[in-house]
Design a protein around this motif. Structure first.
Motif, PDB file in Angstrom:
ATOM      1  N   VAL A  30    -115.493  11.939  36.229  1.00  0.00           N
ATOM      2  CA  VAL A  30    -114.244  12.672  35.999  1.00  0.00           C
ATOM      3  C   VAL A  30    -114.066  13.721  37.090  1.00  0.00           C
ATOM      4  O   VAL A  30    -114.979  14.519  37.345  1.00  0.00           O
ATOM      5  CB  VAL A  30    -114.250  13.345  34.610  1.00  0.00           C
ATOM      6  N   ILE A  35    -107.306  13.671  37.763  1.00  0.00           N
ATOM      7  CA  ILE A  35    -106.498  13.956  36.568  1.00  0.00           C
ATOM      8  C   ILE A  35    -105.122  14.475  36.975  1.00  0.00           C
ATOM      9  O   ILE A  35    -104.091  13.986  36.496  1.00  0.00           O
ATOM     10  CB  ILE A  35    -107.214  14.976  35.656  1.00  0.00           C
ATOM     11  N   ALA A  88    -105.030  14.971  28.991  1.00  0.00           N
ATOM     12  CA  ALA A  88    -105.726  14.511  30.193  1.00  0.00           C
ATOM     13  C   ALA A  88    -106.115  13.028  30.166  1.00  0.00           C
ATOM     14  O   ALA A  88    -106.070  12.374  31.211  1.00  0.00           O
ATOM     15  CB  ALA A  88    -106.959  15.380  30.451  1.00  0.00           C
ATOM     16  N   ILE A 119    -114.114  14.248  29.521  1.00  0.00           N
ATOM     17  CA  ILE A 119    -113.370  15.212  30.339  1.00  0.00           C
ATOM     18  C   ILE A 119    -113.817  16.637  30.017  1.00  0.00           C
ATOM     19  O   ILE A 119    -114.081  17.444  30.917  1.00  0.00           O
ATOM     20  CB  ILE A 119    -111.854  15.042  30.113  1.00  0.00           C
ATOM     21  N   ARG A 122    -117.274  17.385  31.381  1.00  0.00           N
ATOM     22  CA  ARG A 122    -117.264  17.521  32.855  1.00  0.00           C
ATOM     23  C   ARG A 122    -116.988  18.956  33.274  1.00  0.00           C
ATOM     24  O   ARG A 122    -117.523  19.437  34.290  1.00  0.00           O
ATOM     25  CB  ARG A 122    -116.208  16.585  33.443  1.00  0.00           C
TER      26      ARG A 122
END
Length: 205
Positions: A30, A35, A88, A119, A122
């Protein structure tokens, strides 16, 4: 013996070079740049909005985070970052409109939940946020939906009130947040806001 078939591909290649597996997403795959880039090119309302540009999920996310801060001035930078990232997963699975989510059912929710957990991890955020985060995100998201529906997507105020509820906040000067912008601008605005929040909650730690 017939040749062994390879399993169908379940990963998405990102411009960063990462391969994000939708069945087993890893936080290591990620990147915030991926994103922002993806969300800036995903259209809200299936593109059925007024203006020379789509109203992107990236722009929507910034609007929702702004509204959340208006609804609760005491929320932390970490909470605001989670609000900003509330959609996201759509950078890899797209923005599926609510009626189609109803048709798909729990399968979509399972994939979305796995992606969201990866996400969050991360960026050193809780994989499963507290109920307060969910509550403020939901309220801000519904307020944004009402505003977008009536200003951009052709809904009457009565229709939007029925489906989303009228937000308990002033709608003055909201046009600033709905002005059509390019995908590049939306990407930059999203990235700038995330990095500011990330720096703020890093200082809080």
């Amino acid at each position: 013996m017939p040749p062994r078939k390879e399993p169908p591909r379940a990963w998405q290649r990102m411009l960063s070079g990462r391969r994000l597996d939708l069945l087993d997403p890893s936080p290591l795959d990620v990147e915030i740049e991926d994103i922002a880039h993806g969300l800036a090119r995903v259209a809200r309302w299936n593109g059925q909005t007024r203006g020379p540009h789509i109203f992107s999920v990236a722009q929507h996310s910034v609007l929702v985070e702004h509204i959340a801060g208006h609804l609760d001035t005491n929320i932390s930078a970490k909470t605001r970052a989670m609000v900003l990232l509330h959609d996201a997963p759509e950078y890899v699975i797209g923005d599926i409109i609510s009626p189609f989510k109803t048709v798909i059912g729990e399968t979509y929710k399972d994939v979305e939940a796995r992606l969201m957990a990866a996400i969050h991890l991360r960026f050193a955020l809780p994989a499963k946020p507290a109920s307060l985060v969910h509550k403020v995100t939901k309220a801000a998201d519904r307020a944004a939906a009402f505003i977008e529906a009536t200003h951009l997507a052709g809904f009457t105020f009565e229709e939007a009130d029925k489906f989303f509820g009228r937000p308990d906040m002033s709608l003055r000067d909201i046009e600033h947040w709905l002005a059509p912008i390019s995908s590049q601008q939306a990407e930059e605005i999203f990235l700038t806001r995330f990095r500011a929040l990330e720096a703020e909650f890093a200082d809080e730690a």
